[in-house]
Design a protein around this motif. Structure first.
Motif, PDB file in Angstrom:
ATOM      1  N   LEU A 268       0.832  -1.209   0.000  1.00 26.42           N
ATOM      2  CA  LEU A 268       0.000   0.000   0.000  1.00 26.42           C
ATOM      3  C   LEU A 268       0.867   1.260   0.000  1.00 26.42           C
ATOM      4  O   LEU A 268       0.520   2.257  -0.646  1.00 26.42           O
TER       5      LEU A 268
ATOM      6  N   SER B 155       0.577   3.923  -2.988  1.00 27.02           N
ATOM      7  CA  SER B 155       0.149   5.287  -2.662  1.00 27.02           C
ATOM      8  C   SER B 155       1.152   6.348  -3.100  1.00 27.02           C
ATOM      9  O   SER B 155       0.798   7.526  -3.227  1.00 27.02           O
TER      10      SER B 155
ATOM     11  N   LEU C  97      -5.993  -7.440  -1.793  1.00 26.59           N
ATOM     12  CA  LEU C  97      -6.158  -5.993  -1.648  1.00 26.59           C
ATOM     13  C   LEU C  97      -7.178  -5.453  -2.643  1.00 26.59           C
ATOM     14  O   LEU C  97      -7.925  -4.515  -2.323  1.00 26.59           O
TER      15      LEU C  97
ATOM     16  N   GLU D 151     -10.654  -6.416  -1.327  1.00 25.59           N
ATOM     17  CA  GLU D 151     -11.042  -5.590  -0.182  1.00 25.59           C
ATOM     18  C   GLU D 151     -11.197  -4.121  -0.541  1.00 25.59           C
ATOM     19  O   GLU D 151     -11.592  -3.309   0.294  1.00 25.59           O
TER      20      GLU D 151
ATOM     21  N   TYR E 256      -8.779  -1.947  -1.398  1.00 23.89           N
ATOM     22  CA  TYR E 256      -7.680  -1.073  -1.023  1.00 23.89           C
ATOM     23  C   TYR E 256      -6.854  -0.627  -2.236  1.00 23.89           C
ATOM     24  O   TYR E 256      -6.212   0.413  -2.195  1.00 23.89           O
TER      25      TYR E 256
ATOM     26  N   VAL F 273      -4.476   3.463  -5.884  1.00 28.45           N
ATOM     27  CA  VAL F 273      -5.180   3.428  -4.608  1.00 28.45           C
ATOM     28  C   VAL F 273      -6.670   3.207  -4.845  1.00 28.45           C
ATOM     29  O   VAL F 273      -7.278   3.823  -5.716  1.00 28.45           O
TER      30      VAL F 273
ATOM     31  N   SER G 152     -11.511   1.992  -0.729  1.00 26.01           N
ATOM     32  CA  SER G 152     -11.452   1.688   0.705  1.00 26.01           C
ATOM     33  C   SER G 152     -10.322   2.440   1.389  1.00 26.01           C
ATOM     34  O   SER G 152     -10.460   2.898   2.529  1.00 26.01           O
ATOM     35  N   LEU G 153      -9.197   2.572   0.703  1.00 28.31           N
ATOM     36  CA  LEU G 153      -8.063   3.296   1.284  1.00 28.31           C
ATOM     37  C   LEU G 153      -8.316   4.796   1.279  1.00 28.31           C
ATOM     38  O   LEU G 153      -7.939   5.505   2.223  1.00 28.31           O
TER      39      LEU G 153
ATOM     40  N   LYS H 208     -15.806  -0.659   7.310  1.00 26.04           N
ATOM     41  CA  LYS H 208     -15.072  -1.604   6.467  1.00 26.04           C
ATOM     42  C   LYS H 208     -14.879  -2.920   7.195  1.00 26.04           C
ATOM     43  O   LYS H 208     -15.058  -3.998   6.618  1.00 26.04           O
TER      44      LYS H 208
ATOM     45  N   SER I 220      -7.497  -4.310   8.441  1.00 22.91           N
ATOM     46  CA  SER I 220      -8.412  -3.224   8.815  1.00 22.91           C
ATOM     47  C   SER I 220      -8.059  -2.656  10.181  1.00 22.91           C
ATOM     48  O   SER I 220      -8.174  -1.446  10.406  1.00 22.91           O
TER      49      SER I 220
ATOM     50  N   LEU J  25      -4.544  -0.412   9.868  1.00 22.48           N
ATOM     51  CA  LEU J  25      -4.447   0.821   9.089  1.00 22.48           C
ATOM     52  C   LEU J  25      -4.683   2.048   9.953  1.00 22.48           C
ATOM     53  O   LEU J  25      -5.407   1.990  10.936  1.00 22.48           O
TER      54      LEU J  25
END
Length: 252
Positions: free
Chosen positions: A21, A25, A54, A57, A59, A70, A73-74, A90, A249, A252
């Protein structure tokens, strides 16, 4: 209270996911799997299933040219109150999916300020939550949740907890010897689910796996009525395999 060293799984998966991530990002226009592999040091064979998780989910997302950006969710995880709400929503969504996957009520519990707290539950008409006939805070010696959390404490932490919550016989299967209890906790493999076979409540079986995020102990658990006890092992194995998104989750 001190935590014991973290077991290897699913914690390494989460550490790797956080690295991925971070890489995604920093590349606003997208980054290829090959570059993510170079930046994180993860072999492509390990990276592929992690990216799939990911994406599932939310992300990260994969754009037309195959690069990763990205995901929503993120982006929802801003800061302050909004971030906490987004994380809780989430996590609840993940728990509902897990509930439907294992066919059982699922729980997230944390050990906070010396007490057991069930922080989120996903249950339903076909997957009822266990009847908390004795406060979970007083039943660590009997419940899967409690035993799983106690395994993550050092011996002094366990003794401190038991000095404030004396062992009581809740069913004929409840362990009432602190020596026997601690021996079983010490011999519990870190990667194997902790089971409760009608030790907390007659008519209910449970399983729990550790979720240690940051400096506090936590666990992911499920419960089944005794007529579905034949499904407990398989459900517990699924719970163990699916713990990584829940831990992500929380991290983060």
């Amino acid at each position: 209270m001190a935590l014991k060293p973290e077991p290897k799984a699913p914690f390494l998966s989460v550490q790797y996911a956080l690295r991925v991530l971070e890489s995604v990002s920093t590349h606003g226009d997208g980054v290829t799997a090959a570059r993510i592999s170079r930046e994180t040091g993860l072999p492509t064979g390990h990276l592929a299933p992690l990216l799939l998780t990911l994406r599932r989910e939310g992300y990260v997302e994969q754009i037309a040219d195959g690069a990763y950006v990205v995901g929503p969710s993120l982006l929802e995880l801003g800061s302050g109150t909004a971030r906490r709400r987004a994380l809780k929503a989430k996590l609840q969504q993940t728990l509902v999916q897990l509930r439907d996957s294992v066919g059982a009520a699922v729980y997230v519990s944390r050990y906070v300020d010396g007490e057991i707290r069930v922080t989120q539950v996903a249950d339903g008409p076909r997957t009822p939550a266990v009847n908390e006939w004795v406060d979970f805070r007083s039943a660590a010696h009997a419940s899967a949740i409690g035993k799983c959390l106690l395994t993550q404490l050092d011996r002094n932490g366990r003794r401190d907890h038991m000095s404030r919550h004396r062992i009581a016989r809740l069913t004929s299967r409840t362990i009432t010897s602190e020596k026997v209890l601690f021996s079983k906790l010490d011999s519990q493999p870190a990667t194997v689910p902790v089971l409760d076979l009608q030790e907390y409540a007659v008519g209910t079986v449970c399983a729990a796996v550790p979720l240690t995020a940051g400096s506090s102990a936590g666990c992911l658990a499920l419960s089944l009525p005794i007529e579905h006890a034949h499904r407990l092992r398989a459900a517990a194995d699924t719970l163990n395999r699916r713990a990584a998104p829940v831990l992500l989750s929380l991290s983060l």
